[in-house]
Motif scaffolding. Structure first.
Motif, mmCIF file in Angstrom:
data_model
loop_
_atom_site.group_PDB
_atom_site.id
_atom_site.type_symbol
_atom_site.label_atom_id
_atom_site.label_comp_id
_atom_site.label_asym_id
_atom_site.label_seq_id
_atom_site.Cartn_x
_atom_site.Cartn_y
_atom_site.Cartn_z
ATOM 1 N N THR A 56 49.336 76.685 41.331
ATOM 2 C CA THR A 56 48.713 75.578 41.621
ATOM 3 C C THR A 56 47.521 75.502 40.821
ATOM 4 O O THR A 56 46.494 76.309 40.853
ATOM 5 C CB THR A 56 48.437 75.412 43.055
ATOM 6 N N VAL A 82 42.716 74.591 42.327
ATOM 7 C CA VAL A 82 42.334 75.257 43.344
ATOM 8 C C VAL A 82 41.679 76.321 43.063
ATOM 9 O O VAL A 82 41.898 77.247 42.160
ATOM 10 C CB VAL A 82 43.396 75.682 44.379
ATOM 11 N N THR A 83 40.272 76.451 43.744
ATOM 12 C CA THR A 83 39.393 77.766 43.376
ATOM 13 C C THR A 83 39.351 78.532 44.504
ATOM 14 O O THR A 83 38.803 77.725 45.614
ATOM 15 C CB THR A 83 38.084 77.332 42.877
ATOM 16 N N ALA A 133 42.148 80.449 42.273
ATOM 17 C CA ALA A 133 43.422 80.139 41.809
ATOM 18 C C ALA A 133 44.401 81.096 42.981
ATOM 19 O O ALA A 133 44.112 82.377 43.119
ATOM 20 C CB ALA A 133 43.869 80.488 40.556
ATOM 21 N N PRO A 134 45.714 80.424 43.360
ATOM 22 C CA PRO A 134 46.678 81.176 44.303
ATOM 23 C C PRO A 134 47.039 82.273 43.569
ATOM 24 O O PRO A 134 47.071 82.434 42.234
ATOM 25 C CB PRO A 134 47.492 80.121 44.824
ATOM 26 N N LYS A 182 49.861 70.962 40.998
ATOM 27 C CA LYS A 182 48.230 70.648 40.863
ATOM 28 C C LYS A 182 47.649 70.124 42.198
ATOM 29 O O LYS A 182 48.430 69.431 42.949
ATOM 30 C CB LYS A 182 48.337 69.649 39.880
ATOM 31 N N ARG A 183 46.395 70.260 42.380
ATOM 32 C CA ARG A 183 45.746 69.842 43.411
ATOM 33 C C ARG A 183 44.597 68.886 42.786
ATOM 34 O O ARG A 183 43.930 69.356 41.787
ATOM 35 C CB ARG A 183 44.975 70.781 44.271
ATOM 36 N N ASP A 226 41.059 66.426 43.311
ATOM 37 C CA ASP A 226 40.052 66.111 44.562
ATOM 38 C C ASP A 226 39.303 64.907 43.886
ATOM 39 O O ASP A 226 38.801 64.989 42.775
ATOM 40 C CB ASP A 226 39.351 67.167 44.885
ATOM 41 N N VAL A 264 42.618 63.651 48.366
ATOM 42 C CA VAL A 264 43.162 64.699 47.884
ATOM 43 C C VAL A 264 44.522 64.481 47.475
ATOM 44 O O VAL A 264 45.390 63.918 48.396
ATOM 45 C CB VAL A 264 43.083 65.766 49.001
ATOM 46 N N TYR A 290 48.405 66.071 45.706
ATOM 47 C CA TYR A 290 49.248 67.235 45.197
ATOM 48 C C TYR A 290 50.252 66.829 44.204
ATOM 49 O O TYR A 290 51.126 65.911 44.965
ATOM 50 C CB TYR A 290 49.828 68.037 46.547
#
Lengths: 769, 291, 162
Positions: free
Chosen positions: A167, A170-171, A173-174, A182-183, A185, A363, A365
């Motif tokens: 993804t 996201v911090t 990263a997963p 992707k996310r 914000d 938010v 996704y």
């Protein structure tokens, strides 16, 4: 409602704002116009595509030997025939571009990712032989578990489409892959503080189904590659320069090897901004050394060309007792199909855009699942997120005991409002549209039994972009205009009108064509409500180029400095700028054309620009529905669409855009949906069970055009094609909610769902009908 | 695929009976051609029966009506006398597809396509229509409700053709109607279909009633309890309630892309009530339009 | 199996063609007779883009075999105008901007003509139901309905005589 154009300034024009017959009209009412599938070439072959029967499977092998050996088969291609592409994204148009995903949409790689995913293509001397050849291609599949629903695709343990998908956004990263590409914000102010200041907060979750653009003309193209490698492609597309670029990249060819001609296009709505058949037809033609024509069946269109996202959303909005919205929060999960690229980005940006709200958090996704990769669809993403927000806004108005228009007016975006996605708005028409709604006869009219009235606002950005136009002054003073954005709904008329207005040349003296990729510099596509804005801006620039040249030529003839010659806008002629310049008879463009040769040669106005200053268009729609209390069937009985056009160049085609967007939005709200079985197969891949509105489903669709001119466009154009599909989903849903007393939060509101909700509400006394 | 267009029933039956591979009758073709195009069916022979005069005509006498199997919906609609006698049957046939489809689609084809959702079939069943069958071994008749035995399954033997339908004369105070539920206003397949035919005496008391439901089971149903609900009543609210309950009770539907089980069961009751009211109004001599 | 030799009439002109049993009238019109005004939108009778008349009767040409055209009178969009004189419906579609992309337009016009020949004075509802089999995704039908009603009015008053 043909005379309702609300503009303080319409009278300053002589051509703009009138309703002439479009220049390409006669060909279209007589059957002469040539659409994508209407061109045939000597020696052409028929190309067909083999598609995956599985929603998700690993391709262990493909054996095309028998197919290639069949008499009459001239070429077979699989993914191996295409060069490998880098797996990375770059910004492109209204979204992003990943060439690896583009080629994977055209032909599957090591996995098929949806039922209908292309795995091979053949070209043969007849359709029958091509069909036989497809049956002879042996594909060994290892079937994998599939996932269709967006929430299920996000759940831990869901079947994984792409083993390496980490993804983004996201911090930190997963560390494990998922189907979440992707996310996003987006934020403004402090939502926690905003909700603390609220007297009333409503939070509700929504679902919308995937819907298809539903153009009546299936994808079609014909390609021919000459013996020296020069390729010609004739195609139904919204952007032939885009097609050229994508094909060149996928094939690894220089761009100048391909000439693309845009056929007349039988509807696109965003769905014809990508490539499916085009690279295949080019490669098949190159291999077969003959022209190859490819036309999708309706079933292929539905199964394998881009619908838009299904979505799952949660919206939370707070307001004070006196009706001031203090905070808005949205969680948007958009299904992207087999590869990333859902319109969740614009969905996030648009969600709260009609309103002036200090505290916003959104938010989003972008989620892959085993469906065709989504393509743009009219205001991509906006109808989905704004539907959910407008539903909560409406519910809040009800809870606060406020009139739904007054509540919206109190919070409406206006000049200076800072949007959550960044910019401060210039002059915009949200307030004007709401005021017009309030003043309309429709809003004040009585309702019948089992009826309800809903209102909803809508917003779309509109875009500009790269554009080239040429305008030739012919020897007899007539003009030839060449634009590069395909005309889907009256563009040629609008461009001629702007040229006519600018040059005071009668409309019938201007001829217009959509040029091929060799005739003009780069043009971005017809989409983003940009073609009247951008090609219009370029047309006006090209016309001004002609005027400047006319001044030069007259100055030369009269032996005056150029500053001593001016263009008289009233008469459309050049004349001496003042008494000191001497007495010369003013010269019209007809006169100038005659002296072109001896004063310097041919006169061509040319404009190449990146159109900046596209301005958003806001709308307010009113829908009246009637609900059958015994069957749950919803009928739209009256509708009014009010929208800011900036400037309506040809009001009939502006109204037509509004009406078309409304009809699509009503379909989205009531009956259109992609229905999948447990097996991952699309159940309704045709116009029988994919239920777009038919003529008897709809009432007359009234329109009110608001004109708050866009200062960045010479005539104030904003672009109108997309905003109009945004409000109908919520307008209809709000109307159904008001008719029944039940809040609906899922689209489509098909009869079984509405009846079930009515029965459930009746059981606890909550239904109004 | 071969195409044949015989001019006699006997020839048509012979062609169908003697074909070893898959053979299909072509009447209006509005289902058959779609099934061929989408590779659902791949017949080696189609026998176009439209050149046979008998299947293309509408006739009537004191006993009733003969409607050829290959008469199109549009032709039925244009037949004023038939429309006056059996408006529900004509309307049902005219709900199949678009105006364009009406120009081709036939009741014979609608029945033989074997869909549980066929619009004209419940109307024919309610009207008490007999299917006229010709085959290599001669002719026979079957009540329409006995022709379909399941989804895409017919009680016809190899070489047999439906040549037409026999409808009784309209009873003195008789009326029929057909209503269906679809999500849109046109162009959909019935989610539920309901045909009702009834007769009343001079005092308005129901003397006979038949009701048939479509799209709620594997084949169109004749709902036997309908007569119990209506006969002997003035078709008042309580009788209609009973009829609706009988309709819902008779349903054995499935969940599919067009509707849920629950929805079909509920709507069958709603349609039974509404359709019976139309039929009753017609029995009382009112001229009404169902759509 | 040999192809069928079919003799027919299209827009008043005598026409002969050879076709396979499985070829539809739409296939024949577009691919053999090069009459591409008739459009293919679905091939299943659900969109009306391929509307033609056969002996005056409105049908979807995708739902009829080419071989069935033998001895019939076929009418297509190419036969609507006479010379340079547009049919009143064509004229009204232009004036009312009743088309956007234009791909459904030939089918809609053929269907509307068949309507007005049968019902010269239709109500709005009658027009809507008659045209329910002609899908249009661009216009929302509003201007199509207006154009048909307006053409009907003119034709009744004889303003477009001949």
């Amino acid at each position: 409602m043909q005379d309702k154009v609300q503009s303080p300034m319409s009278s300053e024009f002589s051509v703009i704002g009138t309703r002439p017959i479009r220049p390409d009209g006669v060909d279209k009412v007589t059957g002469r116009a040539r659409f994508g599938a209407d061109l045939n070439l000597p020696g052409q072959l028929t190309g067909l595509v083999l598609r995956s029967p599985h929603a998700h499977a690993r391709i262990k092998s493909i054996d095309t030997t028998a197919a290639a050996a069949l008499a009459g088969v001239k070429a077979v291609v699989t993914r191996k025939d295409f060069i490998e592409q880098p797996d990375g994204t770059s910004a492109f148009g209204e979204g992003t571009l990943n060439l690896h995903d583009v080629i994977s949409t055209v032909l599957a790689g090591d996995k098929v990712l949806f039922a209908g995913h292309p795995v091979a293509a053949v070209a043969a001397t007849s359709r029958e032989i091509a069909k036989q050849a497809l049956k002879l291609i042996k594909v060994d599949y290892e079937v994998l578990p599939h996932v269709i629903d967006v929430d299920e695709a996000m759940a831990p343990g869901a079947p994984l489409l792409h083993a390496g998908m980490i993804t983004q956004g996201v911090t930190p990263a997963p560390t494990t892959p998922s189907n979440i590409a992707k996310r996003i914000d987006i934020g403004l102010g402090d939502v926690d503080a905003g909700f603390k200041a609220a007297d009333v907060i409503i939070e509700r979750s929504f679902k919308t189904a995937a819907v298809h653009q539903g153009y009546i003309e299936p994808h079609a193209c014909i390609a021919t590659v000459s013996e020296d490698g020069q390729a010609e492609l004739w195609v139904s597309t919204q952007g032939h320069w885009i097609v050229r670029m994508l094909c060149a990249k996928l094939l690894g060819w220089d761009i100048n090897r391909i000439k693309v001609t845009a056929a007349e296009i039988g509807g696109g709505f965003g769905g014809k901004t990508v490539v499916y058949l085009e690279p295949l037809s080019l490669l098949l033609s190159q291999k077969a050394r003959r022209p190859v024509k490819m036309v999708m069946s309706r079933e292929e269109v539905m199964r394998a060309s881009g619908p838009t996202s299904a979505a799952s959303m949660t919206i939370k909005i707070g307001a004070t007792k006196d009706g001031r919205i203090t905070a808005g929060e949205a969680l948007l999960k958009f299904q992207a199909g087999m590869a990333p690229g859902s319109p969740v980005g614009p969905g996030c940006m648009c969600a709260f855009a009609p309103y002036d709200i200090a505290n916003i958090k959104v938010v989003g996704y972008d989620v892959v699942s085993n469906r065709p990769k989504v393509a743009a669809y009219r205001a991509p993403g906006a109808p989905i997120s704004e539907y959910a927000v407008e539903s909560v806004i409406d519910e809040l108005a009800g809870k606060l005991g406020l009139d739904p228009i007054e509540f919206r007016l109190k919070n409406a975006a206006k000049q200076g409002t800072k949007a959550a996605y960044g910019p401060k708005f210039g002059p915009v028409g949200m307030v004007e549209a709401l005021e017009a709604a309030k003043a309309s006869a429709h809003w004040r009219s009585p309702l019948g039994k089992n009826q309800g009235r809903g209102i909803a606002a809508g917003f779309w950005f509109n875009i500009g972009g790269e554009t080239t136009v040429s305008l030739v002054l012919n020897e007899d003073g007539t003009l030839g205009l060449t634009a590069g954005t395909p005309d889907i709904g009256g563009l040629r008329a609008s461009l001629c009108m702007m040229a006519s207005e600018e040059l005071k040349v009668p409309l019938e003296k201007i001829r217009v064509q959509i040029g091929d990729t060799n005739q003009l510099g780069y043009n971005f596509l017809t989409g983003g409500s940009r073609s009247t804005f951008s090609s219009g801006m370029a047309t006006v620039e090209a016309a001004r180029d002609i005027k400047r040249e006319a001044i030069k030529r007259a100055a030369k003839l009269w032996e005056l400095p150029e500053e001593a010659v001016e263009w008289d806008a009233a008469s459309g002629a050049v004349r001496p700028a003042g008494p000191n310049a001497g007495k010369h008879k003013p010269m019209t463009l007809v006169d100038i054309a005659k002296i072109a040769g001896k004063t310097g040669g041919p006169i061509v106005g040319y404009s190449r620009l990146n159109a900046h200053g596209a301005a958003p268009s806001f709308a307010a729609h009113i829908a009246d529905v009637e609900v059958d209390p015994e069957t749950g069937k919803v009928s739209v009985v009256r509708y009014t669409a009010i929208q800011d056009a900036g400037r309506a160049i040809h009001p009939s085609y502006v109204e037509g855009q509004y009406q078309g967007g409304v009809a699509q939005g009503i379909g989205w709200a009531l009956n259109e949906e992609y229905i999948y079985g447990q097996d991952g197969q699309l159940q309704n891949a045709g116009f029988l069970d994919y239920r777009i509105p038919v003529a008897s489903d709809l009432p007359m669709l009234d329109t009110i055009i608001i004109e708050v001119p866009n200062p960045a466009h010479p005539y104030g154009v904003r672009g109108v094609g997309e905003t109009c599909i945004v409000p109908p989903l919520a307008a209809v849903s709000n109307a159904v909610s008001r008719a029944t007393g039940i809040r609906f939060a899922e689209l489509p509101m098909s009869p079984p769902k509405v009846l079930a909700a009515l029965d459930a509400a009746r059981a606890n006394g909550a239904a109004k009908i | 695929m071969r195409y044949a267009a015989p001019e006699t029933i006997e020839k048509a039956c012979h062609l169908l009976a003697s074909e070893q591979g898959l053979a299909r009758v072509l009447a209006g073709g509005t289902d058959l051609l779609v099934q061929i195009k989408t590779d659902v069916l791949d017949p080696v022979l189609v026998v176009d029966i439209k050149h046979i005069a008998e299947v293309r005509s509408i006739t009537n006498d004191a006993k009733g009506w003969h409607i050829g199997a290959a008469v199109t919906g549009a032709e039925l609609k244009e037949h004023a006398a038939l429309r006056a006698a059996w408006p529900g049957v004509v309307e049902a046939a005219n709900l199949i597809g678009s105006t364009q489809v009406q120009g081709r689609a036939t009741m014979g084809g609608n029945l033989c396509n074997g869909s549980p959702a066929a619009d004209s079939v419940p109307a024919l069943i309610a009207a008490g229509a007999m299917a006229l069958i010709a085959g290599p071994n001669g002719r026979r008749e079957l009540p329409v409700e006995d022709v379909m035995t399941g989804v895409r399954k017919l009680a016809l033997t190899k070489g047999e053709i439906i040549t037409g339908f026999r409808l009784p004369a309209r009873p003195k105070h008789g009326g029929d109607a057909y209503l269906r539920f679809i999500p849109r206003t046109e162009m959909d397949i019935a989610v539920v279909g309901c045909g009702v035919a009834l007769a009343i005496d001079d005092k308005g008391v129901c003397t006979a009633a038949r009701m048939s439901l479509g799209a709620v089971a594997a084949r169109p149903l004749l709902v036997a309890d309908a007569a119990n609900a209506l006969v002997g009543t003035k078709v008042d609210a309580s009788a209609l309630d009973k009829l609706a309950a009988a309709a819902s009770a008779a349903c054995r539907p499935i969940d599919d892309k067009r509707g849920t089980k629950d929805f079909r069961i509920k709507v069958a009751g709603v349609l039974a009530r509404r359709t019976a009211q139309f039929a009753l109004d017609r029995a009382h001599g009112k001229t009404t339009q169902t759509h | 199996m040999a192809k069928h030799h079919v003799v027919t009439t299209v827009n008043g002109d005598p026409v002969e063609f050879l076709c396979e049993s499985g070829e539809t009238l739409l296939d024949v019109l577009r691919n053999q007779l090069n009459m591409t005004g008739t459009k293919e939108g679905c091939s299943t009778g659900d969109c009306g883009a391929c509307s033609v008349t056969v002996d005056g009767r409105l049908v979807c040409s995708c739902l009829m075999l080419g071989v069935e055209a033998a001895g019939k009178k076929i009418g297509t969009i190419e036969g609507l105008a006479s010379g340079d004189k547009l049919h009143p419906l064509q004229q009204k579609f232009l004036e009312h901007a009743a088309l956007q992309c234009g791909v459904c337009t030939p089918g809609v016009l053929v269907a509307a003509k068949a309507l007005l020949e049968k019902h010269p004075d239709p109500t709005e509802t009658e027009v809507r139901y008659w045209l329910a089999g002609n899908l249009c995704r661009c216009t929302g039908y509003d201007k199509i309905i207006r154009a048909v009603m307006d053409a009907a009015k003119d034709m009744r008053s004889g303003r477009h005589a001949g």
